[in-house]
Scaffold this motif. Structure first.
Motif, short mmCIF file in Angstrom:
data_model
loop_
_atom_site.label_atom_id
_atom_site.label_comp_id
_atom_site.label_asym_id
_atom_site.label_seq_id
_atom_site.Cartn_x
_atom_site.Cartn_y
_atom_site.Cartn_z
N LEU A 219 0.77 -1.04 -0.01
CA LEU A 219 0.01 0.04 -0.09
C LEU A 219 0.87 1.39 0.09
CD1 LEU A 219 -2.83 -1.12 2.60
CD2 LEU A 219 -2.73 -1.51 0.20
N ALA A 220 2.07 1.31 0.76
CA ALA A 220 2.80 2.34 0.71
C ALA A 220 3.65 2.65 -0.42
CB ALA A 220 3.73 2.30 2.01
N ASP A 221 4.25 1.58 -0.95
CA ASP A 221 4.83 1.62 -2.31
C ASP A 221 4.37 2.11 -3.45
OD1 ASP A 221 7.22 0.78 -0.82
OD2 ASP A 221 7.07 -1.25 -1.57
N ASN A 222 2.90 1.97 -3.50
CA ASN A 222 2.25 2.45 -4.62
C ASN A 222 1.31 3.53 -4.45
OD1 ASN A 222 2.04 0.20 -6.80
ND2 ASN A 222 1.92 -1.17 -4.81
N ASP A 223 1.62 4.17 -3.09
CA ASP A 223 0.90 5.44 -2.79
C ASP A 223 -0.71 5.35 -2.59
OD1 ASP A 223 3.26 7.11 -2.55
OD2 ASP A 223 3.36 7.28 -4.69
N TYR A 224 -0.96 3.92 -2.13
CA TYR A 224 -2.29 3.96 -1.85
C TYR A 224 -2.67 4.37 -0.63
CZ TYR A 224 -2.39 0.55 -5.73
OH TYR A 224 -2.27 -0.07 -7.18
N VAL A 225 -1.73 4.84 0.14
CA VAL A 225 -1.90 5.38 1.28
C VAL A 225 -1.14 6.62 1.69
CG1 VAL A 225 -2.36 3.37 2.92
CG2 VAL A 225 -0.08 4.28 2.64
N PRO A 226 -1.43 7.87 2.18
CA PRO A 226 -0.85 9.08 2.26
C PRO A 226 0.53 8.81 3.13
CG PRO A 226 -2.70 9.26 3.68
CD PRO A 226 -2.95 8.04 3.07
N GLN A 227 1.73 9.25 2.70
CA GLN A 227 2.93 9.07 3.14
C GLN A 227 3.07 9.63 4.57
OE1 GLN A 227 5.38 6.81 1.76
NE2 GLN A 227 3.39 6.32 0.58
N GLN A 228 2.23 11.00 4.64
CA GLN A 228 2.77 11.64 6.03
C GLN A 228 2.05 11.04 7.00
OE1 GLN A 228 0.89 15.54 5.62
NE2 GLN A 228 1.13 15.86 7.88
N SER A 229 0.88 10.29 6.94
CA SER A 229 0.29 9.58 8.09
C SER A 229 1.35 8.44 8.45
CB SER A 229 -1.13 8.81 7.74
OG SER A 229 -0.95 7.71 6.73
N LEU A 230 2.22 7.73 7.72
CA LEU A 230 3.11 6.64 8.26
C LEU A 230 4.13 7.24 9.36
CD1 LEU A 230 4.37 5.35 4.61
CD2 LEU A 230 2.35 4.54 6.25
N THR A 231 4.45 8.54 9.31
CA THR A 231 5.32 8.75 10.54
C THR A 231 5.01 10.02 11.21
OG1 THR A 231 6.55 10.02 8.84
CG2 THR A 231 7.20 7.96 8.97
N THR A 232 3.80 10.69 10.96
CA THR A 232 3.45 12.17 11.42
C THR A 232 2.23 11.77 12.12
OG1 THR A 232 4.78 13.08 9.72
CG2 THR A 232 3.05 14.50 11.14
N SER A 233 2.18 12.18 13.36
CA SER A 233 0.92 12.30 14.29
C SER A 233 0.03 13.55 13.65
CB SER A 233 1.20 12.37 15.60
OG SER A 233 -0.11 12.65 16.31
N GLU A 234 -1.32 12.98 13.21
CA GLU A 234 -2.31 14.06 12.65
C GLU A 234 -3.50 13.84 13.58
OE1 GLU A 234 -1.68 14.10 8.19
OE2 GLU A 234 -2.28 12.14 8.71
N ASP A 235 -3.93 15.16 13.77
CA ASP A 235 -5.49 15.23 14.10
C ASP A 235 -6.10 14.57 13.08
OD1 ASP A 235 -4.86 16.59 16.64
OD2 ASP A 235 -4.91 18.37 15.88
N PHE A 236 -7.39 13.98 13.64
CA PHE A 236 -8.29 13.25 12.47
C PHE A 236 -8.78 14.26 11.64
CE2 PHE A 236 -12.03 11.46 10.80
CZ PHE A 236 -11.68 10.19 10.58
N GLU A 237 -9.08 15.41 11.89
CA GLU A 237 -9.79 16.21 10.90
C GLU A 237 -8.85 16.84 10.00
OE1 GLU A 237 -9.16 18.82 14.68
OE2 GLU A 237 -9.31 16.76 14.07
#
Length: 416
Positions: free
Chosen positions: A241-259
């Motif tokens: 999923l990560a290699d094909n950019d099927y998921v946002p790369q930022q969410s892999l390493t960065t804590s995000e507020d859900f909104e």
């Protein structure tokens, strides 16, 4: 051991423990030895902000209802902050100032059992054991003994976003294979397939995929098992999923507020392991579809269980058990969970949730998995998480990442 088999086994062990007690064991509680009407004294209950139950004022009418039945028991409720609660509990125990009753989540049970400070509570549910959901009993048990009477539950499952599905011309996936099948169309439509929250607890990120692959975190001997073929398969799926950019790369390493996340902006096709009440705070409910938990080789989903535990340092365990029994009665359990917007841990307590999406998701309560039943569960997560991230970023192969993490976890477990 499979997820469903483990849940059934826990319920059987609790029933066996109750049978031993009935055959002459000392239950340490009210039982046949002390009539509840004869119990008096004072107890302290530590709760935490849970939905509307976030102040001492909330608990005042609850205590009043309790005192209508038990006028000789004084209950002081203190709503403590979530931050630093483990340290606060340890400090209170060391200083002889621990509460009699405390709200616990599953990962706290083995930790405090290992310290020898928790009172078994199987006798509290003896008369209506069958009414408590097996998945809740399993979550609050350790080594075959119940140490926290379940009060509330939450459940996660697949949640799909209608706007993305419609624009991509695809259906809501319920399996890994279906997710990969729709991924190219979703990407071509300008969206992500899903998102992987790389900074949150593994209970809500990697572990569900591990269970869906048929794996487990620790084996029956208490050694790392997550680096087996099932774990490699789960991490390889996420790596794809990560290699094909099927998921946002930022969410892999960065804590995000859900909104602020892609899901919060309705830019993903589905979330694989999310609680719908959380999503509805930021996304129009009319744009959401609740579906069954995701399946790889097996179907598995995460859920929260909250329960009431008693410290054996209490000077009034009889009164503490009466308070716990009262709060987990059908009437009080329904009242609390309606206010807190959680599901009840009793099978008979249903029908009070009003939102149709929450009602839809509630049907998956019986299959939830909550935490690794080990006193060092949180430390294990801290060791595994950076290696999962390294694999998803392409810095390590899934197999190498998990093997390195397993070596570190086994070293931790060997130290005790």
């Amino acid at each position: 051991m499979g997820l469903t088999k483990g849940i059934r086994t826990a319920a059987v062990l609790i029933a066996a423990a109750l049978l031993v007690t009935a055959c002459g064991g000392d239950d340490g509680g009210t039982g046949d030895q002390v009539s509840p009407d004869e119990v008096s004294g004072a107890i302290t209950f530590w709760s935490y902000p849970i939905g509307a139950a976030n102040t001492e004022q909330y608990w005042e009418p609850v205590v009043e209802r309790f005192n209508e039945q038990y006028p000789d028991i004084d209950v002081e409720v203190i709503v403590q902050p979530w931050d630093g609660r483990e340290e606060q509990l340890n400090t209170s125990l060391a200083g002889g100032l621990a509460p009699d009753v405390v709200y616990f989540n599953p990962d706290f049970v083995p930790k405090f059992v290992a310290q020898g400070v928790l009172e078994p509570v199987s006798d509290i549910v003896e008369d209506d054991l069958d009414d408590f959901r097996d998945s809740a009993l399993e979550a609050m048990s350790y080594e075959g003994e119940l140490y926290s009477v379940p009060l509330l539950m939450s459940v996660s499952s697949v949640i799909c976003f209608k706007n993305v599905l419609e624009e991509a011309g695809v259906d809501c996936p319920t399996t890994w294979d279906e997710a990969l099948e729709i991924a190219p169309a979703v990407k071509d439509a300008g969206y992500y397939l899903t998102q992987y929250p790389g900074t949150v607890t593994l209970n809500m990120s990697f572990y569900p995929y591990l269970l869906q692959a048929g794996g487990q975190v620790l084996d029956e001997n208490g050694q790392a098992a997550f680096n087996g073929p099932e774990g490699v398969e789960a991490l390889s799926f996420l790596r794809e999923l990560a290699d094909n950019d099927y998921v946002p790369q930022q969410s892999l390493t960065t804590s995000e507020d859900f909104e602020q996340s892609a899901a919060g902006r309705s830019e993903v096709a589905f979330l694989p392991n999310e609680i719908v009440s959380t999503v509805m705070r930021f996304v129009d409910p009319d744009n959401l579809i609740v579906s069954e938990p995701l399946t790889g080789v097996e179907q598995a989903n995460f859920g929260t269980v909250g329960g009431l535990s008693i410290f054996n340092t209490s000077d009034n365990i009889d009164a503490a058990k009466i308070w716990v029994e009262f709060l987990t009665s059908p009437e009080e359990m329904e009242s609390f969970n309606r206010d807190a917007e959680y599901s009840a841990a009793r099978e008979s307590v249903t029908g009070f949730l009003e939102d149709p999406l929450m009602v839809e998701q509630e049907q998956y309560l019986d299959t939830i998995w909550s935490a690794v039943p080990h006193e060092q569960a949180r430390e294990i997560i801290d060791l595994i998480k950076p290696h999962i991230q390294a694999a998803l970023l392409g810095r390590e192969t899934p197999e190498a990442a998990l093997n390195t993490a397993a070596d570190e976890v086994n070293a931790l477990l060997a130290r005790g």
